[in-house]
Enzyme design. Structure first.
Site, PDB file in Angstrom:
ATOM      1  N   VAL A  45       0.918  -1.052  -0.021  1.00  0.00           N
ATOM      2  CA  VAL A  45      -0.174   0.118   0.098  1.00  0.00           C
ATOM      3  C   VAL A  45       0.969   1.144  -0.063  1.00  0.00           C
ATOM      4  CG1 VAL A  45      -1.790   1.048   1.278  1.00  0.00           C
ATOM      5  CG2 VAL A  45      -1.895  -1.291   1.312  1.00  0.00           C
ATOM      6  N   HIS A  80      16.084  -1.505  11.536  1.00  0.00           N
ATOM      7  CA  HIS A  80      15.406  -1.214  12.852  1.00  0.00           C
ATOM      8  C   HIS A  80      16.116  -1.683  13.892  1.00  0.00           C
ATOM      9  CE1 HIS A  80      12.595  -1.038  15.942  1.00  0.00           C
ATOM     10  NE2 HIS A  80      12.447  -2.413  16.075  1.00  0.00           N
ATOM     11  N   HIS A 138      11.293 -12.448  14.732  1.00  0.00           N
ATOM     12  CA  HIS A 138      10.207 -12.374  13.852  1.00  0.00           C
ATOM     13  C   HIS A 138      10.072 -13.473  12.615  1.00  0.00           C
ATOM     14  CE1 HIS A 138       7.696  -8.955  15.268  1.00  0.00           C
ATOM     15  NE2 HIS A 138       8.828  -8.344  15.483  1.00  0.00           N
ATOM     16  N   HIS A 154       6.622 -13.791  19.227  1.00  0.00           N
ATOM     17  CA  HIS A 154       7.964 -13.355  18.465  1.00  0.00           C
ATOM     18  C   HIS A 154       9.069 -13.236  19.374  1.00  0.00           C
ATOM     19  CE1 HIS A 154       7.035  -9.199  18.883  1.00  0.00           C
ATOM     20  NE2 HIS A 154       8.412  -9.201  18.638  1.00  0.00           N
ATOM     21  N   ASN A 185       5.483  16.272  25.396  1.00  0.00           N
ATOM     22  CA  ASN A 185       6.240  15.496  24.432  1.00  0.00           C
ATOM     23  C   ASN A 185       5.981  13.834  24.545  1.00  0.00           C
ATOM     24  OD1 ASN A 185       8.056  15.190  22.304  1.00  0.00           O
ATOM     25  ND2 ASN A 185       9.573  14.653  23.754  1.00  0.00           N
ATOM     26  N   ARG A 194      -3.898  -6.899  -7.815  1.00  0.00           N
ATOM     27  CA  ARG A 194      -4.860  -6.006  -7.098  1.00  0.00           C
ATOM     28  C   ARG A 194      -6.120  -6.373  -7.029  1.00  0.00           C
ATOM     29  NH1 ARG A 194      -1.939  -3.011  -3.167  1.00  0.00           N
ATOM     30  NH2 ARG A 194      -2.879  -1.328  -2.647  1.00  0.00           N
ATOM     31  N   LYS A 246      13.381  20.653  37.739  1.00  0.00           N
ATOM     32  CA  LYS A 246      14.810  20.937  37.878  1.00  0.00           C
ATOM     33  C   LYS A 246      15.214  21.484  39.320  1.00  0.00           C
ATOM     34  CE  LYS A 246      14.160  25.915  36.183  1.00  0.00           C
ATOM     35  NZ  LYS A 246      14.604  26.969  35.240  1.00  0.00           N
TER      36      LYS A 246
END
Length: 630
Positions: free
Chosen positions: A147, A158, A201, A224, A350, A443, A527
């Protein structure tokens, strides 16, 4: 001019001042290379190995142990009698090698995400094995490559990225907090765990362990992560790496157990039930080391940092999370008697961005409707081919596709290439599997009928899914809901659908901890007092945070692709949603306007007048007689 050309030996220096240093093995540590365990004599032995014999008696008189080496600085050395700056620098250089992983030269990888990455020689030895090189042929995102054209990256890069980030984080903690007494052994073990965490994996990554194995071997509990442990053991034994590990300062088997615990958690069948400290590789005082590669506490770990950045890069999706700030502000604090990795209080936003990024990746890519159905089709092909794929394992024994997980020699040979092996085969036994894969390549995919949201959380299991598929086949539309005199189009009623024509896929979207908010498991510091850790409540962050942290989506597909059958199947799906009191599919007014429930003409909570769309569609599709009856 002659004076300038005088030979060096003619200068007036003491006899031994320019003696060539004797060559010695780097480090030359005692048998136990963990400096934190050394007594005075082991410390003196290390000094002798480093060519610092003249300071041996000084260290012995001061009773400096291995732990004391971590606190040596220029002022302390001068205080114990090391007067010359050169001598102090030599001692500091030698002692710092004990906890600085960069003391041994490594090799450089040019990574598109992290730039130039330098890895330790021991990590290179692990990378240069067949078991690790196998990761080059395992797509990181499974069927998503069919895709997203850029999603061609593999588990190999990775894993290198996670090994690099694991070293970055543990080294940052080591530099920031020397009192943690992190050793080179610790750093190496954490890096190896990051490097090897995905060894287990299978083909197309999560497709193999989440779709194929559960259907091929029902009742088997296999993940895995367990295969990663088995493959790591096989890698070490098959390549005779134990002597190499000991040469680089690891202590076996203790460090091997520590590496595997970082990947999969406490080892052994009773680990989850045991009370107290459940790990054996490191004591509870080093508990924070288990939060770097695979954080079981809150899910914030370097594995996610790498795949968020890497997957966004290759998918072409914006990444709003900055892991560099996490590296910058990571700090170890004591929480409930254990040491945890905490972050600055200002970084709470974050971290919410991190989990929001995770949710976006699942929603837009990992759980993409076309990606999912392609993986369903690949799984079907693998299941049909399973008995006929033969892989030679240990002792010459032959294993099938689903049985290869029981033998690491066979499993090493199992990669994404099995797709092409089936696709290009001429075997009659593989004809059905081959046709499914040819449909994917050309497809010719199963059609997505739409999606709905259940009102209450569903318990998902194979029996429940089969029941829903049966209900879908039986949900034959009879009339307009609320208008019994308006019949459904006759052509739709003529189509006979069977449960096998439907595929029901239930998707769970969350922040990694089901219905829990993972930020509640994170501790922060400010801090003004970086030693004190505390929680930050949701109401202290923003009013725009999610009200819930998980949801289920139900997608329904039809295996048949002709227009008439797909149209009928869509109407069955809308009727099924109405029967189940699930949310009406968003495109129901288009695909089945005569089936959508009538709603009052009133604005919704956002002030948008969408309440009457289905009602108007029904009215427009009704004959005049039905209108008068309303």
């Amino acid at each position: 001019m002659e004076n300038q050309k005088r030979p060096l030996e003619a200068a007036s220096f003491p006899d031994d001042s320019f003696k060539t240093p004797e060559k010695r093995a780097p480090g030359n540590p005692p048998p136990d290379s963990d400096y934190t365990r050394w007594g005075v004599e082991e410390t003196c032995r290390y000094l002798r190995g480093e060519g610092l014999r003249e300071w041996e008696n000084t260290f012995r008189e001061q009773k400096i142990t291995g732990v004391g080496l971590r606190y040596l600085d220029d002022a302390r050395l001068q205080g114990i009698g090391v007067k010359l700056l050169g001598d102090r620098l030599r001692i500091l250089h030698s002692t710092r090698k004990l906890w600085q992983i960069a003391a041994e030269p490594g090799k450089v990888f040019n990574d598109p995400i992290h730039g130039h990455v330098v890895l330790h020689p021991l990590l290179i030895r692990i990378i240069d094995t067949p078991q690790f090189q196998r990761l080059r042929n395992l797509k990181q995102l499974g069927g998503a490559y069919f895709v997203f054209p850029g999603a061609s990256h593999n588990r190999f890069e990775h894993s290198i990225g996670v090994g690099h980030l694991a070293g970055q984080l543990v080294q940052a903690l080591n530099d920031r907090q020397p009192e943690l007494l992190i050793s080179r052994r610790d750093i190496l073990c954490v890096q190896i765990a990051g490097l090897c965490h995905d060894l287990g994996h299978g083909p197309f990554s999560h497709l193999f362990d989440r779709r194929f194995i559960p259907e091929a071997r029902p009742g088997l509990t296999w993940k895995h992560e367990q295969a990663s442990l088995d493959m790591f053991d096989y890698l070490v034994e098959d390549n005779n790496l134990k002597p190499v590990m000991e040469q680089h300062g690891l202590v076996l088997p203790e460090d091997l157990e520590f590496i595997k615990e970082q990947i999969a958690g406490p080892l052994g069948t009773n680990g989850a039930k045991a009370k107290g400290w459940r790990y054996k590789g490191r004591p509870e005082a080093m508990s924070f080391l288990y939060e770097i590669v695979a954080n079981k506490r809150n899910g914030i770990d370097v594995d996610k940092w790498d795949y968020f950045a890497r997957d966004c890069y290759h998918l072409g999706i914006k990444n709003n999370f900055d892991y560099q700030r996490c590296l910058m502000f990571a700090r170890v604090c004591e929480v409930d008697g254990q040491k945890q990795i905490c972050t600055r209080n200002k970084e709470v936003g974050n971290l919410y961005d991190m989990f929001h990024t995770r949710n976006c990746l699942h929603r837009r890519a990992y759980q993409h409707s076309v990606c999912n159905i392609i993986e369903v089709m690949i799984t079907e092909a693998f299941l049909k081919a399973d008995p006929y794929i033969q892989i030679k394992g240990s002792g010459g024994k032959i294993f099938t596709l689903s049985m290869a997980i029981d033998d690491m020699e066979a499993y090493t040979k199992l990669t994404d290439h099995v797709f092409e092996q089936i696709l290009y085969s001429s075997s009659k036994e593989l004809e059905e599997s081959r046709q499914i894969l040819q449909d994917i390549v050309c497809r010719r995919l199963y059609k997505c009928l739409g999606r709905t949201k259940p009102r209450e959380r569903l318990e998902v299991n194979p029996d429940a899914i089969k029941g829903w598929e049966k209900e879908l086949a039986e949900s034959t539309p009879q009339s307009v809901q609320g208008v019994p005199d308006v019949p459904v189009v006759q052509s739709v009623q003529d189509v006979k659908l069977q449960p096998d024509d439907f595929i029901v896929s239930v998707i769970s979207l969350d922040y990694g901890m089901k219905d829990k908010n993972p930020i509640n498991k994170v501790r922060f510091y400010c801090k003004d007092d970086p030693t004190k850790a505390f929680k930050i409540r949701e109401d202290q962050v923003s009013n725009l945070l999610p009200a819930q942290f998980n949801e289920q989506l139900i997608r329904v597909y039809c295996k048949k692709r002709d227009g008439k059958t797909v149209e009928a199947a869509k109407k069955h799906f809308v009727q099924w949603c109405n029967n189940k009191k699930s949310s009406t599919p968003t495109d129901a007014d288009i695909i089945a306007p005569e089936l959508t429930p009538m709603k009052p003409d009133k604005p919704n909570n956002n002030g948008c007048d969408d309440g009457g769309s289905s009602y108007n569609a029904v009215r427009q599709s009704e004959p005049k007689k039905a209108k008068r009856k309303l």
